[in-house]
Scaffold this active site. Structure first.
Site, PDB file in Angstrom:
ATOM      1  N   ASP A  67       0.811  -1.224   0.000  1.00  0.00           N
ATOM      2  CA  ASP A  67       0.000   0.000   0.000  1.00  0.00           C
ATOM      3  C   ASP A  67       0.838   1.265   0.000  1.00  0.00           C
ATOM      4  OD1 ASP A  67       0.945  -0.471   2.564  1.00  0.00           O
ATOM      5  OD2 ASP A  67      -1.018  -0.811   3.451  1.00  0.00           O
ATOM      6  N   ASN A 136      -7.173  -2.558  14.563  1.00  0.00           N
ATOM      7  CA  ASN A 136      -8.574  -2.869  14.250  1.00  0.00           C
ATOM      8  C   ASN A 136      -8.693  -4.090  13.332  1.00  0.00           C
ATOM      9  OD1 ASN A 136      -7.675  -1.933  11.815  1.00  0.00           O
ATOM     10  ND2 ASN A 136      -9.070  -0.189  11.670  1.00  0.00           N
ATOM     11  N   HIS A 138      -7.078  -4.498  10.456  1.00  0.00           N
ATOM     12  CA  HIS A 138      -6.900  -4.263   9.021  1.00  0.00           C
ATOM     13  C   HIS A 138      -5.651  -4.978   8.518  1.00  0.00           C
ATOM     14  CE1 HIS A 138      -4.497  -0.227   9.558  1.00  0.00           C
ATOM     15  NE2 HIS A 138      -3.680  -1.254   9.538  1.00  0.00           N
ATOM     16  N   GLU A 143      -9.729  -1.792   5.526  1.00  0.00           N
ATOM     17  CA  GLU A 143     -10.276  -1.428   6.832  1.00  0.00           C
ATOM     18  C   GLU A 143     -11.572  -2.200   7.098  1.00  0.00           C
ATOM     19  OE1 GLU A 143      -8.547   0.233   8.784  1.00  0.00           O
ATOM     20  OE2 GLU A 143      -7.691   2.059   7.955  1.00  0.00           O
TER      21      GLU A 143
HETATM   22  C1  F6R Z   1       1.611  -1.465   6.165  1.00  0.00           C
HETATM   23  C2  F6R Z   1       0.253  -1.987   6.283  1.00  0.00           C
HETATM   24  C3  F6R Z   1      -0.498  -1.966   7.569  1.00  0.00           C
HETATM   25  C4  F6R Z   1       0.349  -2.311   8.789  1.00  0.00           C
HETATM   26  C5  F6R Z   1      -0.494  -2.248  10.062  1.00  0.00           C
HETATM   27  C6  F6R Z   1       0.355  -2.460  11.306  1.00  0.00           C
HETATM   28  O1  F6R Z   1       2.077  -1.609   4.836  1.00  0.00           O
HETATM   29  O2  F6R Z   1      -0.262  -2.403   5.307  1.00  0.00           O
HETATM   30  O3  F6R Z   1      -1.575  -2.874   7.463  1.00  0.00           O
HETATM   31  O4  F6R Z   1       0.895  -3.591   8.641  1.00  0.00           O
HETATM   32  O5  F6R Z   1      -1.125  -1.001  10.160  1.00  0.00           O
HETATM   33  O6  F6R Z   1       1.210  -1.368  11.448  1.00  0.00           O
HETATM   34  P1  F6R Z   1       2.376  -1.357  12.537  1.00  0.00           P
HETATM   35  O7  F6R Z   1       3.364  -2.380  12.083  1.00  0.00           O
HETATM   36  O8  F6R Z   1       2.955   0.037  12.460  1.00  0.00           O
HETATM   37  O9  F6R Z   1       1.749  -1.686  13.834  1.00  0.00           O
END
Ligand code: F6R
Length: 240
Positions: A67, A136, A138, A143
């Site tokens: 992403d 959450n 995701h 989301e």
């Molecule tokens: C990042 C992504 C997100 C993260 C998630 C966890 O490319 O796609 O889904 O993996 O938000 O983020 P952290 O590792 O910062 O807790």
């Protein structure tokens, strides 16, 4: 889903890096799916170390990131392109032209997303996908919602994600409110998936990932239908 519980972040990072290193050794022309965020930083650090030590070779590897914020310039230190250069690509012998991150500058973001899926297909699909998990639930920027989009698409970030990611920006107002993300179908087409989770804050999400329910309101639960997922977590994320 295979589950590997490690004692701490360092061990989790090394366990994940060993799987990626083994894949790169076995398949020097593999297509890797990559993630950003705080979770994979240690894994990338370990891969950089192994590459510098001559233990692994990235010269034939192709990558697709999950992403990117939208809109955002690749020169912005908060962009995921910048993150990948800083944490991995600038420190290993990868051919940058084989590294793909959705463009946060695309004038036609929908066309950029459709093109991204075409590029993944043209590369033969993703062999090994790295994932983190949102508080959450995701995955990428898919989301929680009643309906999810299959392929790579433009999405609005939820308040919870904007709040969580504001720690990387000077202020909450600077967090982009949209992103380009692989869809759950794109992600589930990866042949193998490694999901990392660390810290007590991730425990509720990990717990739901390991129960026997599936819901689009917790996108990570869709991973339960995939035949080859390995969850590597630390004890805090596993036990709370
Ligand atoms: C990042 C992504 C997100 C993260 C998630 C966890 O490319 O796609 O889904 O993996 O938000 O983020 P952290 O590792 O910062 O807790």
């Amino acid at each position: 889903m295979r589950v590997i519980v490690c004692e701490n972040y360092e061990e989790m990072s090394k366990a994940g890096a060993r799987i990626f290193a083994a894949h790169v050794l076995l398949y020097p022309e593999a297509v890797l799916g990559l993630a950003t965020g705080s979770t994979p930083v240690g894994l990338y650090r370990e891969l950089c170390r192994m590459c510098k030590a001559g233990e692994i070779d990235f010269s034939g590897i192709t990558t697709f990131n999950l992403d990117e914020y939208y809109p955002i310039s690749p020169e912005n230190p908060q962009s995921y392109r910048y993150f990948m250069n800083e944490n991995l690509f600038d420190h290993v012998n990868i051919d940058k032209s084989r590294t793909h991150v959705p463009s946060g500058m695309a004038t036609d973001p929908a066309a950029e997303c459709a093109g991204y899926d075409r590029q993944i297909r043209a590369a033969g699909g993703i062999d090994l996908q790295l994932l983190g998990i949102g508080l959450n639930g995701h995955i990428g920027f898919n989301e929680p919602d009643g309906i999810l989009t299959t392929g790579t698409h433009v999405t609005a970030l939820t308040e919870s994600t904007i709040e969580a990611n504001s720690r990387f920006f000077d202020s909450r107002e600077e967090v982009p409110t949209r992103a380009l993300t692989m869809g759950m179908e794109t992600i589930l087409h990866a042949r193998k998936i490694v999901l990392l989770a660390n810290g007590t804050a991730k425990h509720p999400a990990v717990k739901q990932l390991l129960d026997n329910t599936i819901t689009t309101h917790m996108p990570a639960t869709l991973l339960k239908v995939h035949p080859d997922v390995t969850l590597i977590c630390d004890r805090e994320a596993y036990e709370g």
